[in-house]
Write a protein that holds these residues in place. Structure first.
Motif, PDB file in Angstrom:
ATOM      1  N   LEU A  43      -9.841 -17.902   8.232  1.00  0.00           N
ATOM      2  CA  LEU A  43      -9.056 -19.121   8.104  1.00  0.00           C
ATOM      3  C   LEU A  43      -8.033 -18.808   7.120  1.00  0.00           C
ATOM      4  O   LEU A  43      -6.957 -19.500   6.779  1.00  0.00           O
ATOM      5  N   LYS A  44      -7.950 -17.855   6.137  1.00  0.00           N
ATOM      6  CA  LYS A  44      -7.340 -17.187   5.149  1.00  0.00           C
ATOM      7  C   LYS A  44      -6.094 -16.710   5.725  1.00  0.00           C
ATOM      8  O   LYS A  44      -4.691 -16.807   5.132  1.00  0.00           O
ATOM      9  N   TYR A  45      -5.960 -16.098   7.057  1.00  0.00           N
ATOM     10  CA  TYR A  45      -4.753 -15.546   7.540  1.00  0.00           C
ATOM     11  C   TYR A  45      -4.442 -16.215   8.972  1.00  0.00           C
ATOM     12  O   TYR A  45      -3.181 -15.921   9.272  1.00  0.00           O
ATOM     13  N   LEU A  46      -5.168 -16.930   9.680  1.00  0.00           N
ATOM     14  CA  LEU A  46      -4.958 -17.422  10.910  1.00  0.00           C
ATOM     15  C   LEU A  46      -4.542 -18.955  10.942  1.00  0.00           C
ATOM     16  O   LEU A  46      -5.543 -19.748  10.066  1.00  0.00           O
ATOM     17  N   PRO A  47      -3.777 -19.549  11.682  1.00  0.00           N
ATOM     18  CA  PRO A  47      -3.806 -21.068  11.748  1.00  0.00           C
ATOM     19  C   PRO A  47      -4.891 -21.616  12.415  1.00  0.00           C
ATOM     20  O   PRO A  47      -5.671 -20.855  13.096  1.00  0.00           O
ATOM     21  N   VAL A  48      -5.453 -22.849  12.111  1.00  0.00           N
ATOM     22  CA  VAL A  48      -6.576 -23.440  12.906  1.00  0.00           C
ATOM     23  C   VAL A  48      -6.519 -23.506  14.231  1.00  0.00           C
ATOM     24  O   VAL A  48      -7.471 -23.259  14.961  1.00  0.00           O
ATOM     25  N   SER A  49      -5.505 -23.780  14.850  1.00  0.00           N
ATOM     26  CA  SER A  49      -5.133 -23.616  16.291  1.00  0.00           C
ATOM     27  C   SER A  49      -5.524 -22.304  16.846  1.00  0.00           C
ATOM     28  O   SER A  49      -5.844 -22.515  17.993  1.00  0.00           O
ATOM     29  N   PHE A  50      -4.976 -21.278  16.319  1.00  0.00           N
ATOM     30  CA  PHE A  50      -5.501 -19.964  16.974  1.00  0.00           C
ATOM     31  C   PHE A  50      -6.736 -19.568  16.706  1.00  0.00           C
ATOM     32  O   PHE A  50      -7.491 -18.992  17.652  1.00  0.00           O
ATOM     33  N   ASN A  51      -7.481 -19.932  15.712  1.00  0.00           N
ATOM     34  CA  ASN A  51      -8.871 -19.897  15.126  1.00  0.00           C
ATOM     35  C   ASN A  51      -9.359 -20.667  16.175  1.00  0.00           C
ATOM     36  O   ASN A  51     -10.618 -20.082  16.817  1.00  0.00           O
ATOM     37  N   GLN A  52      -9.280 -21.698  16.611  1.00  0.00           N
ATOM     38  CA  GLN A  52      -9.906 -22.600  17.671  1.00  0.00           C
ATOM     39  C   GLN A  52      -9.932 -21.794  19.174  1.00  0.00           C
ATOM     40  O   GLN A  52     -10.862 -21.723  19.806  1.00  0.00           O
TER      41      GLN A  52
END
Length: 310
Positions: A100-109
Motif C-alpha cells: 500500500l506504500k507503493y500501489l493505489p488501493v484500486s490496483f491492490n484490490q
C-alpha cells in the motif's frame, strides 16, 4: 408476528454486512492514507498495532463479553500449528501493508482478487486436491485480468506489485494450511478463538521484526505525536477497526452462507476500488479497469463452478 421477526433479522443481516464493508474498506483506506499520504512509513509497526488491538479486543469479546464460548488449546502440537498459521498471517498482512506504500488501493484490490487462483494452486500442491477442469478454466480470466490491469496501471511499481502478490499468495496459503492443520474435530477453532491465539503470537513475531527493520519507530512515532496528536488517534482507530473487520467477518459468516460471503466479498473489492478512486483521485486507465472487471468476472465464474462441482 413471524413476518416482523424475519424482517428484523433481515435488517440485522443488512446492518452486519454494512458494518463488515465499512470496516474492511475503512482499514484499507486508512492504511493507505497513513503509509503513503500521511507519510507514516512503518508497515510492520502498523501491523503490530493491529495485532495488539486484536489480542486485547479478542480477549474482551470472548472472556468478558462471552460473545462465543472460549475454546482452549489442547496440545503442544496444536499450539505449534496455530503459531505456523500466525506466521503466514503476519507475512500476508505485512506484505499487504508494504504494498500500500507503493500501489493505489484500486490496483491492490485487483491483485487481491486473484486469491482463488493461489488457493487452487496451494490446495493442489499440498493436498493433491483436484478441482473439476471447468473450475480451473475459470481461473484463466482471473489471472489474465490482473496481467491486463498491470499493463494498464499508470501507478505501477514493481516492488509494490511483488509485495501485493506475496500478500495474496500468503492469504491463500493460510486458508489451505488452516484447513489441513485444524481439520480434526478436537482441534477446530472458530475464527474468533483462532484470532485470540494467533494475534498475541503475531505480536511476538512482529516485535523483533519492527525493532530490526524499522529503526527507532517508537521514538519517531512519539516525536510525531508531539507535533501532531492526530497520529495517535489514527493508530488507535485504525487498530480497533482491524479487529472489527475480523469480528464482522465472523458474524456475517455466522448469519449468512459461505456462498453469500463469497459473493459479498467479490462486490466488496469493487466497492473499495470505486471509493478509493473517489478519495485518493489516483489515475486509472480504461485498460486497468477492463482488466480488473475481467478478474472479478473470473472470480464470479470460479464461485459458480465450485458450487456446481460440489
Amino acid at each position: 408476528m413471524k413476518s416482523s421477526s424475519s424482517s428484523s433479522s433481515k435488517l440485522f443481516t443488512i446492518g452486519l454486512v454494512a458494518a463488515w464493508y465499512s470496516s474492511n474498506i475503512g482499514v484499507l483506506l486508512l492504511n493507505k492514507y497513513l503509509l503513503s499520504n500521511y507519510g507514516f512509513k512503518y508497515p510492520i509497526f502498523l501491523t503490530m498495532c493491529h495485532m495488539t488491538a486484536c489480542s486485547l479486543l479478542s480477549y474482551i469479546a470472548i472472556a468478558w463479553m462471552k460473545m462465543v464460548p472460549m475454546q482452549t488449546i489442547r496440545s503442544r502440537v496444536q499450539f505449534f500449528k496455530i503459531s505456523a498459521l500466525s506466521l503466514i498471517f503476519c507475512a500476508s498482512v505485512v506484505s499487504g501493508n508494504v504494498s500500500l506504500k507503493y500501489l493505489p488501493v484500486s490496483f491492490n484490490q485487483a491483485i487481491g482478487a486473484t486469491t482463488p487462483f493461489f488457493t487452487a494452486v496451494f490446495a493442489y500442491l499440498m493436498t493433491f486436491k483436484r478441482e473439476a477442469w471447468l473450475t480451473y478454466i475459470t481461473l484463466i480470466p482471473v489471472v489474465t485480468g490482473v496481467i491486463i490491469a498491470s499493463g494498464g496501471e499508470p501507478s505501477f511499481h514493481l516492488f509494490g506489485f511483488i509485495m501485493c502478490i506475496g500478500a495474496t499468495a500468503a492469504r491463500a496459503l493460510k486458508s489451505v494450511v488452516q484447513g489441513i492443520l485444524l481439520s480434526s474435530e478436537g482441534e477446530k477453532l472458530n475464527s474468533m478463538n483462532l484470532l485470540l491465539y494467533m494475534a498475541p503470537i503475531a505480536v511476538v513475531f512482529l516485535l523483533p521484526a519492527t525493532l530490526l527493520m524499522e529503526d527507532n519507530v517508537v521514538g519517531i512515532t512519539l516525536a510525531l505525536a508531539r507535533d501532531d496528536v492526530k497520529i495517535v488517534w489514527y493508530l488507535i482507530f485504525n487498530s480497533a477497526l482491524a479487529y472489527f473487520v475480523n469480528l464482522t467477518n465472523f458474524l456475517v459468516t455466522k448469519h449468512t452462507s459461505a456462498l453469500t460471503l463469497q459473493v459479498l466479498g467479490n462486490a466488496k473489492g469493487a466497492v473499495a476500488v470505486v471509493v478509493s478512486i473517489l478519495i485518493f483521485k489516483n489515475p486509472v486507465s480504461v485498460t486497468g479497469m477492463l482488466g480488473y472487471s475481467l478478474t472479478v468476472f473470473g472470480v464470479i465464474l470460479y464461485s459458480e463452478a465450485k458450487k456446481r462441482s460440489k
